[in-house]
Design a protein around this motif. Structure first.
Motif, PDB file in Angstrom:
ATOM      1  N   ALA A   3     -28.354  31.082  12.119  1.00 10.85           N
ATOM      2  CA  ALA A   3     -29.223  30.539  13.105  1.00 10.85           C
ATOM      3  C   ALA A   3     -30.202  29.663  12.292  1.00 10.85           C
ATOM      4  O   ALA A   3     -30.970  28.829  13.147  1.00 10.85           O
ATOM      5  CB  ALA A   3     -30.016  31.661  13.709  1.00 10.85           C
ATOM      6  N   LEU A  34     -30.230  24.266  10.905  1.00 11.31           N
ATOM      7  CA  LEU A  34     -31.359  23.632  11.565  1.00 11.31           C
ATOM      8  C   LEU A  34     -32.087  23.252  10.386  1.00 11.31           C
ATOM      9  O   LEU A  34     -33.244  22.986  10.692  1.00 11.31           O
ATOM     10  CB  LEU A  34     -32.095  24.464  12.602  1.00 11.31           C
ATOM     11  CG  LEU A  34     -31.036  24.970  13.864  1.00 11.31           C
ATOM     12  CD1 LEU A  34     -31.944  25.847  14.620  1.00 11.31           C
ATOM     13  CD2 LEU A  34     -30.868  23.574  14.649  1.00 11.31           C
ATOM     14  N   LEU A  63     -39.941  22.970  16.054  1.00 13.59           N
ATOM     15  CA  LEU A  63     -39.779  23.876  17.386  1.00 13.59           C
ATOM     16  C   LEU A  63     -38.143  24.521  17.463  1.00 13.59           C
ATOM     17  O   LEU A  63     -37.994  25.462  18.046  1.00 13.59           O
ATOM     18  CB  LEU A  63     -40.187  22.829  18.397  1.00 13.59           C
ATOM     19  CG  LEU A  63     -40.060  23.339  19.850  1.00 13.59           C
ATOM     20  CD1 LEU A  63     -40.956  24.203  19.932  1.00 13.59           C
ATOM     21  CD2 LEU A  63     -39.988  21.978  20.684  1.00 13.59           C
ATOM     22  N   ALA A  64     -37.395  23.713  17.171  1.00 13.89           N
ATOM     23  CA  ALA A  64     -36.000  23.939  17.340  1.00 13.89           C
ATOM     24  C   ALA A  64     -35.999  25.345  16.516  1.00 13.89           C
ATOM     25  O   ALA A  64     -35.131  26.184  16.894  1.00 13.89           O
ATOM     26  CB  ALA A  64     -34.945  22.824  16.751  1.00 13.89           C
ATOM     27  N   LEU A 105     -37.778  27.586  15.416  1.00 13.33           N
ATOM     28  CA  LEU A 105     -38.581  28.686  16.046  1.00 13.33           C
ATOM     29  C   LEU A 105     -37.861  29.116  17.242  1.00 13.33           C
ATOM     30  O   LEU A 105     -37.785  30.384  17.448  1.00 13.33           O
ATOM     31  CB  LEU A 105     -40.020  28.542  16.416  1.00 13.33           C
ATOM     32  CG  LEU A 105     -41.201  28.218  15.528  1.00 13.33           C
ATOM     33  CD1 LEU A 105     -42.404  27.685  16.143  1.00 13.33           C
ATOM     34  CD2 LEU A 105     -41.334  29.760  15.124  1.00 13.33           C
ATOM     35  N   ILE A 106     -37.306  28.133  18.167  1.00 10.65           N
ATOM     36  CA  ILE A 106     -36.465  28.760  19.107  1.00 10.65           C
ATOM     37  C   ILE A 106     -35.419  29.555  18.919  1.00 10.65           C
ATOM     38  O   ILE A 106     -34.896  30.499  19.629  1.00 10.65           O
ATOM     39  CB  ILE A 106     -36.241  27.432  20.296  1.00 10.65           C
ATOM     40  CG1 ILE A 106     -37.634  26.860  20.842  1.00 10.65           C
ATOM     41  CG2 ILE A 106     -35.152  27.935  21.444  1.00 10.65           C
ATOM     42  CD1 ILE A 106     -37.592  25.753  21.593  1.00 10.65           C
ATOM     43  N   SER A 107     -34.580  28.805  17.771  1.00 15.29           N
ATOM     44  CA  SER A 107     -33.443  29.542  17.376  1.00 15.29           C
ATOM     45  C   SER A 107     -33.719  31.116  16.870  1.00 15.29           C
ATOM     46  O   SER A 107     -33.147  32.280  16.932  1.00 15.29           O
ATOM     47  CB  SER A 107     -32.863  28.802  16.166  1.00 15.29           C
ATOM     48  OG  SER A 107     -31.677  29.376  16.115  1.00 15.29           O
ATOM     49  N   ILE A 111     -36.378  32.795  17.776  1.00 17.41           N
ATOM     50  CA  ILE A 111     -36.789  34.043  19.058  1.00 17.41           C
ATOM     51  C   ILE A 111     -35.431  34.188  19.766  1.00 17.41           C
ATOM     52  O   ILE A 111     -35.195  35.223  20.102  1.00 17.41           O
ATOM     53  CB  ILE A 111     -37.750  33.093  19.956  1.00 17.41           C
ATOM     54  CG1 ILE A 111     -38.310  34.283  20.677  1.00 17.41           C
ATOM     55  CG2 ILE A 111     -37.254  31.910  20.658  1.00 17.41           C
ATOM     56  CD1 ILE A 111     -39.558  34.805  20.089  1.00 17.41           C
ATOM     57  N   GLY A 112     -34.543  33.304  19.589  1.00 18.04           N
ATOM     58  CA  GLY A 112     -33.117  33.637  20.249  1.00 18.04           C
ATOM     59  C   GLY A 112     -32.403  34.813  19.680  1.00 18.04           C
ATOM     60  O   GLY A 112     -31.862  35.509  20.255  1.00 18.04           O
ATOM     61  N   MET A 113     -32.702  34.428  18.096  1.00 17.90           N
ATOM     62  CA  MET A 113     -31.924  35.296  17.480  1.00 17.90           C
ATOM     63  C   MET A 113     -32.470  36.966  17.469  1.00 17.90           C
ATOM     64  O   MET A 113     -31.656  37.724  17.561  1.00 17.90           O
ATOM     65  CB  MET A 113     -32.020  35.205  15.789  1.00 17.90           C
ATOM     66  CG  MET A 113     -30.757  35.598  15.166  1.00 17.90           C
ATOM     67  SD  MET A 113     -29.290  34.710  15.720  1.00 17.90           S
ATOM     68  CE  MET A 113     -28.240  35.939  15.078  1.00 17.90           C
ATOM     69  N   LEU A 147     -44.318  25.778  21.131  1.00 22.39           N
ATOM     70  CA  LEU A 147     -43.701  27.007  21.479  1.00 22.39           C
ATOM     71  C   LEU A 147     -44.560  27.761  22.146  1.00 22.39           C
ATOM     72  O   LEU A 147     -45.210  28.477  21.596  1.00 22.39           O
ATOM     73  CB  LEU A 147     -42.884  27.478  20.573  1.00 22.39           C
ATOM     74  CG  LEU A 147     -41.936  28.734  20.701  1.00 22.39           C
ATOM     75  CD1 LEU A 147     -41.017  28.439  21.886  1.00 22.39           C
ATOM     76  CD2 LEU A 147     -41.258  29.350  19.571  1.00 22.39           C
ATOM     77  N   TYR A 189     -28.526  35.258  26.760  1.00 24.32           N
ATOM     78  CA  TYR A 189     -29.776  34.255  26.712  1.00 24.32           C
ATOM     79  C   TYR A 189     -30.053  33.830  25.155  1.00 24.32           C
ATOM     80  O   TYR A 189     -30.476  32.988  24.659  1.00 24.32           O
ATOM     81  CB  TYR A 189     -30.953  34.838  27.415  1.00 24.32           C
ATOM     82  CG  TYR A 189     -30.880  35.060  28.934  1.00 24.32           C
ATOM     83  CD1 TYR A 189     -29.799  34.099  29.651  1.00 24.32           C
ATOM     84  CD2 TYR A 189     -31.883  35.503  29.498  1.00 24.32           C
ATOM     85  CE1 TYR A 189     -29.747  34.160  30.807  1.00 24.32           C
ATOM     86  CE2 TYR A 189     -31.634  35.550  31.136  1.00 24.32           C
ATOM     87  CZ  TYR A 189     -30.562  34.864  31.573  1.00 24.32           C
ATOM     88  OH  TYR A 189     -30.554  34.975  32.885  1.00 24.32           O
ATOM     89  N   GLY A 190     -30.106  35.164  24.419  1.00 18.38           N
ATOM     90  CA  GLY A 190     -30.495  35.090  22.961  1.00 18.38           C
ATOM     91  C   GLY A 190     -29.545  34.149  22.275  1.00 18.38           C
ATOM     92  O   GLY A 190     -29.904  33.283  21.351  1.00 18.38           O
ATOM     93  N   LEU A 245     -30.083  30.583  23.115  1.00 19.79           N
ATOM     94  CA  LEU A 245     -30.815  29.668  22.547  1.00 19.79           C
ATOM     95  C   LEU A 245     -30.731  29.062  21.318  1.00 19.79           C
ATOM     96  O   LEU A 245     -30.864  27.931  20.729  1.00 19.79           O
ATOM     97  CB  LEU A 245     -32.509  30.641  22.465  1.00 19.79           C
ATOM     98  CG  LEU A 245     -33.210  30.961  23.734  1.00 19.79           C
ATOM     99  CD1 LEU A 245     -34.280  32.077  23.589  1.00 19.79           C
ATOM    100  CD2 LEU A 245     -33.694  29.701  24.241  1.00 19.79           C
ATOM    101  N   VAL A 246     -29.900  30.268  20.356  1.00 17.16           N
ATOM    102  CA  VAL A 246     -29.494  29.792  19.139  1.00 17.16           C
ATOM    103  C   VAL A 246     -28.435  28.714  19.222  1.00 17.16           C
ATOM    104  O   VAL A 246     -28.538  27.528  18.592  1.00 17.16           O
ATOM    105  CB  VAL A 246     -28.933  30.859  18.354  1.00 17.16           C
ATOM    106  CG1 VAL A 246     -28.444  30.628  17.064  1.00 17.16           C
ATOM    107  CG2 VAL A 246     -29.893  32.014  18.216  1.00 17.16           C
ATOM    108  N   MET A 281     -29.928  25.277  20.316  1.00 14.83           N
ATOM    109  CA  MET A 281     -30.694  24.549  19.138  1.00 14.83           C
ATOM    110  C   MET A 281     -29.774  23.925  18.062  1.00 14.83           C
ATOM    111  O   MET A 281     -29.873  22.855  17.443  1.00 14.83           O
ATOM    112  CB  MET A 281     -31.587  25.504  18.446  1.00 14.83           C
ATOM    113  CG  MET A 281     -32.792  25.760  19.239  1.00 14.83           C
ATOM    114  SD  MET A 281     -33.628  24.299  19.850  1.00 14.83           S
ATOM    115  CE  MET A 281     -33.681  24.310  21.569  1.00 14.83           C
ATOM    116  N   ILE A 282     -28.666  24.520  17.916  1.00 12.30           N
ATOM    117  CA  ILE A 282     -27.719  24.005  16.842  1.00 12.30           C
ATOM    118  C   ILE A 282     -26.774  22.851  17.331  1.00 12.30           C
ATOM    119  O   ILE A 282     -26.534  21.792  16.726  1.00 12.30           O
ATOM    120  CB  ILE A 282     -26.871  25.209  16.133  1.00 12.30           C
ATOM    121  CG1 ILE A 282     -27.503  26.299  15.493  1.00 12.30           C
ATOM    122  CG2 ILE A 282     -25.750  24.749  15.325  1.00 12.30           C
ATOM    123  CD1 ILE A 282     -26.734  27.523  15.228  1.00 12.30           C
TER     124      ILE A 282
END
Lengths: 290, 320
Positions: free
Chosen positions: A81, A85, A91-92, A94-96, A98-100, B44, B265-266, B269-270, B273-274
């Motif tokens: 994750a 990046l 920001l990218a 951080l979002i990654s 929070i997604g993890m 964010l 969703y989690g 998001l990852v 972003m990638i």
């Protein structure tokens, strides 16, 4: 009575400190709030529980086992994750992150179900009284282990080559790479150590409260972060001090107000620190680099 | 007029899908406003459900305990959320972006815990007895107003300043942009629209419970914004629509997946972003692996037919 509260706070605080160290070390090398850190703590607690109840390992093997498993998960999280990046915006990442975090906690819910599982310590816990403070061997073990691990970490960071590499990467990633330091390996190593410490906290807290759940990482994760900010994010001694101070502030606050406000105290402290001293107790002032 | 339209719509759409459409509209408003802060300004924000809760509870309490009518109560909800946004944003937006993430997360939780412990909100039992005034035409009007307002906002001098802050805050400051003031203004505007959306939510569901405004709701909104594309308003409409309708469609065919949607969703998001940080429709200076890979393929495709000498990697070394 006051000394009793203070001692309880010290035990809780030592687990916060262990979690805070992971936040602060990762922040040091990546300038990233690793939102998934609370879930690594949860993973460690589950790994410890399964090693004790399913694999029937003794405690002195289950604890390092849980730490190892959590390290592997932590390094995997970094690899999947965060590493792709490296050159992306904050920001990218951080979002990654929070997604993890959402992914791991809900995966935990999926695999283990929402029910709370009991985590009986695999050894006999004796109650004892020291200088008017009632405690038990489990609390003392938690405190002792936390202090020992923090001392060990301090040694690793200040006295070993890997620690030196970590400090160099934290100071300036590009220059560190020019000096022949493998930046990716150092970052992975940082995640491994931070995750192992969080897992140790998870196992000990799981036994202290005799409860392990997939959502157990959320609040301690936040409090670990508050501890790191309180001590000065990026500072390793700061995380230790921050954790202990937060733990004691919380138990004193609960004793003065009521237990309903336990979680609000951490946020109140966070807001006060951010407003009055954003660099924390032991943090250095950082200038934004152009 | 609105009632007449509503009558037509109700006779045309089955009540279940009517409800889903109303929810989608409310979500679109929330995601549009979130996009202003996270997509355009690059901050964010993890507590958007908190602003929604402030708007919903304000409108709900004014409607039940004080017998206010619909429009004043709705407006009061929006203004209350905006005021809270100012109080939260003013100290935290002066700091580095990451602190805002944690501060807004904490703010969302504080709102939820407060709603849980106050008497006037009904605590854990929730707030009952709000009349049902929200209907589909009203929601559509609200969405259109929000969209047009935000659209003209992001195309103004102010909007360009926000994008400048997202791309490089230090440089923006050096260009004379008052970064803190701009960020706080964006935050307050977003809070206002989230509060209005919350009011519509209250007048639609007629019952408010603190658990409807938890952290996971904020995450769901973020997933919608990210999927559609940060920094693109049409993307927000698309993202909110997809993530509102998809679980409803899956609920009947694959209930297990709909129930566990947060896992996806989690991962979403990852992955976004990638692979493509701009989401489906977004715009920013960033490119993900997907774009880089496509670009490479395209370049390889144009280089390859030049003859036997053009082996892969045989480009002049300045080409990268």
């Amino acid at each position: 009575m006051f000394a009793q509260q203070l001692f309880n706070g010290l035990v809780t605080g030592s687990t916060y400190a262990l979690i805070a160290l992971g936040y602060t070390m990762v922040y040091g090398v990546l300038q990233l709030i690793n939102f998934a850190h609370g879930e690594i703590y949860m993973t460690g607690a589950f790994a410890g529980l399964l090693l004790v109840t399913v694999a029937k390992l003794p405690f002195w093997l289950a604890l390092p086992g849980a730490m190892l498993i959590a390290s592997l998960v932590g390094v995997t999280v970094e690899f999947v994750a965060y590493r792709p990046l490296r050159r992306s915006s904050r920001l990218a990442v951080l979002i990654s992150a929070i997604g993890m975090s959402i992914f791991l906690s809900n995966l935990g819910l999926w695999i283990f179900g929402p029910a709370t599982r009991s985590f009986q310590p695999p050894f006999r816990v004796a109650t004892l009284e020291l200088a008017g403070i009632r405690t038990n061997t489990l609390s003392l073990l938690t405190l002792g282990l936390a202090l020992a691990m923090m001392t060990g970490l301090h040694y690793v960071v200040t006295r070993t080559k890997l620690g030196k590499a970590m400090r160099a990467v934290a100071q300036d990633r590009d220059t560190a790479a020019l000096m022949g330091i493998s930046v990716n390996r150092t970052i992975a190593f940082t995640f491994a150590i931070g995750s192992a410490l969080a897992a140790a906290a998870g196992v000990m807290v799981g036994m202290l409260f005799n409860a392990v759940t997939p959502t157990m990482g959320v609040m301690p994760g936040l409090k670990g972060f508050v501890s790191a900010v309180l001590g000065g994010i990026g500072s390793i001694p700061g995380a230790m001090v921050g954790g202990l101070v937060l733990g004691m502030a919380e138990t004193i606050g609960v004793a003065l107000l009521s237990s309903q406000w336990r979680d609000a105290i951490a946020f109140a402290i966070l807001i006060v620190v951010l407003l009055s001293r954003p660099t924390g107790l032991l943090g250095r002032r950082l200038q934004e680099k152009v | 007029m609105i009632d007449y339209l509503d009558g037509l719509l109700r006779s045309a759409i089955n009540p279940y899908y009517y409800g889903v459409l109303v929810t989608a509209g409310i979500n679109i408003m929330l995601v549009l406003s979130l996009n202003l802060v996270t997509g355009f300004t690059g901050q964010l924000h993890l507590g958007h459900a908190g602003f929604m809760a402030v708007g919903a509870y304000t409108a709900g309490i004014l409607a039940t305990a004080y017998k206010w009518t619909f429009y004043p109560a709705l407006l009061a909800g929006g203004l209350a959320a905006a005021a809270v946004g100012l109080v939260v944003g003013l100290p935290t937006l002066r700091l580095r972006g990451d602190y805002l993430a944690i501060a807004t997360l904490g703010f969302g939780e504080i709102v939820r815990i407060t709603a849980l412990n106050l008497n006037i909100t009904g605590g854990p039992f929730g707030l009952r007895g709000i009349p049902r005034v929200t209907n589909l035409p009203l929601v559509v009007i609200a969405v259109v107003v929000t969209y047009v307002f935000l659209w003209s906002l992001v195309r103004s001098r102010f909007g360009r300043a926000l994008v400048a802050i997202r791309e490089d805050e230090v440089a923006a400051q050096a260009m004379g942009i008052e970064t803190t003031r701009m960020k706080v203004t964006a935050f307050v505007v977003a809070a206002f629209f989230a509060g209005i959306a919350g009011g519509l939510f209250a007048y639609w569901f007629r019952y408010l419970n603190p658990s409807s405004f938890g952290f996971m709701v904020s995450i769901e909104l973020l997933a919608m914004a990210v999927l559609g594309g940060l920094g693109n308003l049409l993307g927000s409409v698309l993202g909110a629509s997809i993530i509102t309708f998809l679980p409803e469609l899956l609920r009947t065919t694959y209930p297990a997946i709909a129930e566990r949607r947060l896992v996806f969703y989690g991962a979403l998001l990852v992955l976004i972003m990638i692979l493509r940080p701009n989401g489906l429709l977004g715009s920013s200076s960033e490119s993900g692996w997907l774009e880089i890979w496509l670009r490479r393929r395209r370049r390889a495709a144009t280089v390859a037919p030049e003859g036997p000498g053009a082996a892969p990697g045989g480009e002049p070394h300045g080409a990268a």
